[in-house]
Design a protein around this motif. Structure first.
Motif, PDB file in Angstrom:
ATOM      1  N   ALA A  61      36.466  31.839  32.729  1.00  0.00           N
ATOM      2  CA  ALA A  61      37.496  31.221  33.582  1.00  0.00           C
ATOM      3  C   ALA A  61      38.361  32.278  34.243  1.00  0.00           C
ATOM      4  CB  ALA A  61      38.357  30.282  32.742  1.00  0.00           C
ATOM      5  N   ALA A  62      38.701  33.326  33.461  1.00  0.00           N
ATOM      6  CA  ALA A  62      39.520  34.408  34.030  1.00  0.00           C
ATOM      7  C   ALA A  62      38.767  35.126  35.140  1.00  0.00           C
ATOM      8  CB  ALA A  62      39.909  35.391  32.924  1.00  0.00           C
ATOM      9  N   GLN A  63      37.450  35.335  34.937  1.00  0.00           N
ATOM     10  CA  GLN A  63      36.639  35.978  35.976  1.00  0.00           C
ATOM     11  C   GLN A  63      36.598  35.128  37.234  1.00  0.00           C
ATOM     12  OE1 GLN A  63      35.311  38.942  35.639  1.00  0.00           O
ATOM     13  NE2 GLN A  63      34.324  39.023  37.629  1.00  0.00           N
ATOM     14  N   ALA A  64      36.432  33.806  37.059  1.00  0.00           N
ATOM     15  CA  ALA A  64      36.408  32.904  38.218  1.00  0.00           C
ATOM     16  C   ALA A  64      37.746  32.924  38.942  1.00  0.00           C
ATOM     17  CB  ALA A  64      36.066  31.490  37.772  1.00  0.00           C
ATOM     18  N   GLN A  65      38.825  32.915  38.144  1.00  0.00           N
ATOM     19  CA  GLN A  65      40.165  32.960  38.757  1.00  0.00           C
ATOM     20  C   GLN A  65      40.384  34.268  39.500  1.00  0.00           C
ATOM     21  OE1 GLN A  65      43.328  32.361  35.988  1.00  0.00           O
ATOM     22  NE2 GLN A  65      44.915  32.281  37.536  1.00  0.00           N
ATOM     23  N   GLU A  67      38.020  36.135  40.877  1.00  0.00           N
ATOM     24  CA  GLU A  67      37.242  36.094  42.122  1.00  0.00           C
ATOM     25  C   GLU A  67      37.931  35.241  43.173  1.00  0.00           C
ATOM     26  OE1 GLU A  67      33.446  34.686  40.936  1.00  0.00           O
ATOM     27  OE2 GLU A  67      32.828  36.576  39.959  1.00  0.00           O
ATOM     28  N   ALA A  68      38.502  34.106  42.732  1.00  0.00           N
ATOM     29  CA  ALA A  68      39.225  33.252  43.686  1.00  0.00           C
ATOM     30  C   ALA A  68      40.442  33.976  44.246  1.00  0.00           C
ATOM     31  CB  ALA A  68      39.646  31.952  43.004  1.00  0.00           C
ATOM     32  N   ALA A  69      41.148  34.707  43.351  1.00  0.00           N
ATOM     33  CA  ALA A  69      42.325  35.449  43.810  1.00  0.00           C
ATOM     34  C   ALA A  69      41.932  36.549  44.786  1.00  0.00           C
ATOM     35  CB  ALA A  69      43.061  36.049  42.613  1.00  0.00           C
ATOM     36  N   ALA A  70      40.795  37.227  44.507  1.00  0.00           N
ATOM     37  CA  ALA A  70      40.337  38.275  45.427  1.00  0.00           C
ATOM     38  C   ALA A  70      39.977  37.688  46.789  1.00  0.00           C
ATOM     39  CB  ALA A  70      39.138  39.008  44.819  1.00  0.00           C
ATOM     40  N   LYS A  71      39.310  36.510  46.769  1.00  0.00           N
ATOM     41  CA  LYS A  71      38.964  35.859  48.040  1.00  0.00           C
ATOM     42  C   LYS A  71      40.216  35.456  48.793  1.00  0.00           C
ATOM     43  CE  LYS A  71      36.206  32.079  49.989  1.00  0.00           C
ATOM     44  NZ  LYS A  71      37.296  31.614  50.835  1.00  0.00           N
ATOM     45  N   ALA A  72      41.208  34.910  48.044  1.00  0.00           N
ATOM     46  CA  ALA A  72      42.458  34.522  48.699  1.00  0.00           C
ATOM     47  C   ALA A  72      43.162  35.735  49.283  1.00  0.00           C
ATOM     48  CB  ALA A  72      43.375  33.809  47.695  1.00  0.00           C
ATOM     49  N   ALA A  73      43.117  36.859  48.541  1.00  0.00           N
ATOM     50  CA  ALA A  73      43.746  38.076  49.051  1.00  0.00           C
ATOM     51  C   ALA A  73      43.039  38.573  50.309  1.00  0.00           C
ATOM     52  CB  ALA A  73      43.727  39.163  47.976  1.00  0.00           C
ATOM     53  N   ASN A  74      41.701  38.447  50.318  1.00  0.00           N
ATOM     54  CA  ASN A  74      40.945  38.853  51.506  1.00  0.00           C
ATOM     55  C   ASN A  74      41.287  37.968  52.698  1.00  0.00           C
ATOM     56  OD1 ASN A  74      39.018  40.283  53.021  1.00  0.00           O
ATOM     57  ND2 ASN A  74      37.455  38.771  52.571  1.00  0.00           N
ATOM     58  N   ASP A  75      41.378  36.641  52.446  1.00  0.00           N
ATOM     59  CA  ASP A  75      41.749  35.718  53.530  1.00  0.00           C
ATOM     60  C   ASP A  75      43.142  36.031  54.056  1.00  0.00           C
ATOM     61  OD1 ASP A  75      39.323  34.510  53.173  1.00  0.00           O
ATOM     62  OD2 ASP A  75      40.101  32.863  51.944  1.00  0.00           O
ATOM     63  N   MET A  76      44.053  36.307  53.143  1.00  0.00           N
ATOM     64  CA  MET A  76      45.420  36.624  53.572  1.00  0.00           C
ATOM     65  C   MET A  76      45.467  37.931  54.341  1.00  0.00           C
ATOM     66  SD  MET A  76      47.916  35.388  50.492  1.00  0.00           S
ATOM     67  CE  MET A  76      48.050  33.636  50.118  1.00  0.00           C
ATOM     68  N   ALA A  77      44.621  38.890  53.940  1.00  0.00           N
ATOM     69  CA  ALA A  77      44.572  40.153  54.677  1.00  0.00           C
ATOM     70  C   ALA A  77      44.090  39.918  56.106  1.00  0.00           C
ATOM     71  CB  ALA A  77      43.665  41.139  53.955  1.00  0.00           C
ATOM     72  N   GLN A  78      43.078  39.026  56.259  1.00  0.00           N
ATOM     73  CA  GLN A  78      42.615  38.690  57.604  1.00  0.00           C
ATOM     74  C   GLN A  78      43.712  38.008  58.413  1.00  0.00           C
ATOM     75  OE1 GLN A  78      39.047  36.373  57.114  1.00  0.00           O
ATOM     76  NE2 GLN A  78      37.827  38.108  56.402  1.00  0.00           N
ATOM     77  N   SER A 190      52.620  38.069  49.142  1.00  0.00           N
ATOM     78  CA  SER A 190      51.611  37.242  48.479  1.00  0.00           C
ATOM     79  C   SER A 190      50.387  38.064  48.127  1.00  0.00           C
ATOM     80  CB  SER A 190      51.227  36.070  49.397  1.00  0.00           C
ATOM     81  OG  SER A 190      50.282  35.253  48.773  1.00  0.00           O
ATOM     82  N   CYS A 191      49.979  38.967  49.037  1.00  0.00           N
ATOM     83  CA  CYS A 191      48.834  39.838  48.749  1.00  0.00           C
ATOM     84  C   CYS A 191      49.129  40.716  47.543  1.00  0.00           C
ATOM     85  CB  CYS A 191      48.506  40.683  49.963  1.00  0.00           C
ATOM     86  SG  CYS A 191      47.712  39.772  51.312  1.00  0.00           S
ATOM     87  N   GLY A 192      50.364  41.196  47.451  1.00  0.00           N
ATOM     88  CA  GLY A 192      50.739  42.035  46.317  1.00  0.00           C
ATOM     89  C   GLY A 192      50.669  41.280  45.009  1.00  0.00           C
ATOM     90  N   ARG A 193      51.082  39.975  45.060  1.00  0.00           N
ATOM     91  CA  ARG A 193      51.054  39.185  43.818  1.00  0.00           C
ATOM     92  C   ARG A 193      49.639  38.848  43.391  1.00  0.00           C
ATOM     93  NH1 ARG A 193      55.411  36.446  46.335  1.00  0.00           N
ATOM     94  NH2 ARG A 193      53.973  34.829  47.006  1.00  0.00           N
ATOM     95  N   GLN A 194      48.712  38.660  44.375  1.00  0.00           N
ATOM     96  CA  GLN A 194      47.383  38.171  44.018  1.00  0.00           C
ATOM     97  C   GLN A 194      46.356  39.284  43.860  1.00  0.00           C
ATOM     98  OE1 GLN A 194      45.882  34.850  46.042  1.00  0.00           O
ATOM     99  NE2 GLN A 194      47.801  33.760  46.139  1.00  0.00           N
ATOM    100  N   THR A 195      46.775  40.552  43.998  1.00  0.00           N
ATOM    101  CA  THR A 195      45.850  41.663  43.799  1.00  0.00           C
ATOM    102  C   THR A 195      45.633  41.849  42.293  1.00  0.00           C
ATOM    103  OG1 THR A 195      46.599  42.719  45.814  1.00  0.00           O
ATOM    104  CG2 THR A 195      45.440  44.105  44.198  1.00  0.00           C
ATOM    105  N   VAL A 196      44.396  41.689  41.834  1.00  0.00           N
ATOM    106  CA  VAL A 196      44.092  41.699  40.403  1.00  0.00           C
ATOM    107  C   VAL A 196      43.139  42.850  40.115  1.00  0.00           C
ATOM    108  CG1 VAL A 196      43.095  40.422  38.486  1.00  0.00           C
ATOM    109  CG2 VAL A 196      44.383  39.226  40.245  1.00  0.00           C
ATOM    110  N   ASN A 197      43.462  43.655  39.107  1.00  0.00           N
ATOM    111  CA  ASN A 197      42.584  44.708  38.625  1.00  0.00           C
ATOM    112  C   ASN A 197      41.657  44.094  37.589  1.00  0.00           C
ATOM    113  OD1 ASN A 197      41.392  46.927  37.316  1.00  0.00           O
ATOM    114  ND2 ASN A 197      43.134  48.226  37.861  1.00  0.00           N
ATOM    115  N   LEU A 198      40.382  43.891  37.961  1.00  0.00           N
ATOM    116  CA  LEU A 198      39.446  43.182  37.093  1.00  0.00           C
ATOM    117  C   LEU A 198      39.165  43.978  35.819  1.00  0.00           C
ATOM    118  CD1 LEU A 198      36.906  41.799  39.707  1.00  0.00           C
ATOM    119  CD2 LEU A 198      38.813  40.624  38.614  1.00  0.00           C
ATOM    120  N   ASP A 199      39.080  45.311  35.939  1.00  0.00           N
ATOM    121  CA  ASP A 199      38.823  46.108  34.741  1.00  0.00           C
ATOM    122  C   ASP A 199      39.975  45.971  33.748  1.00  0.00           C
ATOM    123  OD1 ASP A 199      36.433  46.981  35.742  1.00  0.00           O
ATOM    124  OD2 ASP A 199      37.276  48.773  36.676  1.00  0.00           O
ATOM    125  N   TYR A 200      41.188  46.029  34.246  1.00  0.00           N
ATOM    126  CA  TYR A 200      42.350  45.895  33.363  1.00  0.00           C
ATOM    127  C   TYR A 200      42.366  44.518  32.710  1.00  0.00           C
ATOM    128  CZ  TYR A 200      47.229  45.580  31.894  1.00  0.00           C
ATOM    129  OH  TYR A 200      48.366  45.399  31.169  1.00  0.00           O
TER     130      TYR A 200
END
Length: 244
Positions: A61-65, A67-78, A190-200
């Motif tokens: 679930a955390a991995q899915a979340q 990935e969703a956060a990364a996609k949202a961050a990418n959309d927001m960057a666009q 918002s991009c700053g809040r949703q940037t997630v370090n997957l390794d961490y």
């Protein structure tokens, strides 16, 4: 008559009769203890298996979340890039409108100076006594100048209206620029809040699962702030997991 001697009857030992029931009781007690230990071990294994499965589900679930956060961050960057492009376009329009406004103001000032000069000449002509021919010429010049003044006044009115329209457009452009800047700041936050370090996040989840398997409650509690930070938990969610 010969007396028959009977062989001595073998009697069970009193000591053997006393020890046999005790031995059976001790063996039964050992069997019961072994069965209880086996049941407890089986129960602990089932609980551990359940915890491992729950931890795997939580990790998925955390991995899915993430990935969703990364996609949202990418959309927001666009969106941020598009808004920045719009901002540059608005700035360019504002600059062009400002230039037009300054040009209109300069031209209007020149027309005012020309009208003032013409009025001064007309006043001078009115104070001079002229002959009939001169009066006719003056009348023709006055009519011509009045026509020029009418044309100039019409041009002045047009420039005035254009200047007012330009002022409104400049104000509108400045308002749009302010709105776009605020939207860009919101997207950057918002991009700053949703940037997630997957390794961490992976390391935090794995450590938490390890501590839960060893039942290290102190270490599990110490990881709660990190988990709250990784998943950006709301205050009520932190309260529910008793995050300090």
């Amino acid at each position: 008559t010969h007396a028959h001697t009977q062989p001595p009857t073998t009697q069970p030992s009193v000591t053997h009769m006393q020890k046999s029931p005790n031995g059976n009781a001790h063996s039964l007690q050992q069997q019961q203890q072994q069965a209880a230990a086996a049941a407890l071990l089986q129960q602990q294994q089932a609980q551990l298996q359940t915890q491992i499965q729950q931890s795997a589900e939580a990790t998925a679930a955390a991995q899915a979340q993430a990935e969703a956060a990364a996609k949202a961050a990418n959309d927001m960057a666009q969106q941020l890039a598009e808004l920045k492009g719009m901002l540059e376009h608005v700035r360019s329009d504002n600059s062009r409108l400002q230039t037009n406004f300054e040009q209109c103001t300069t031209e209007l000032r020149k027309k005012d100076e020309q009208m003032t000069h013409m009025r001064e000449k007309m006043a001078q002509l009115e104070t001079v006594a002229l002959s009939e021919q001169a009066l006719e010429q003056a009348a023709e010049q006055q009519a011509r100048r009045e026509g020029e003044m009418f044309t100039l006044q019409k041009r002045v009115d047009e420039l005035t209206r254009a200047m007012h329209d330009t002022e409104r457009l400049v104000e509108l452009g400045q308002g749009q620029e302010k709105i776009l800047k605020e939207r860009i700041r919101e997207l950057e936050r918002s991009c700053g809040r949703q940037t997630v370090n997957l390794d961490y996040m992976k390391n935090v989840v794995v450590k938490y699962v390890e501590y839960s398997q060893t039942r290290d409650a102190k270490s599990m509690s110490a990881l709660l702030p990190a988990i709250a930070t990784v998943f950006n938990l709301a205050p009520d969610e932190k309260k529910r997991i008793k995050c300090p």
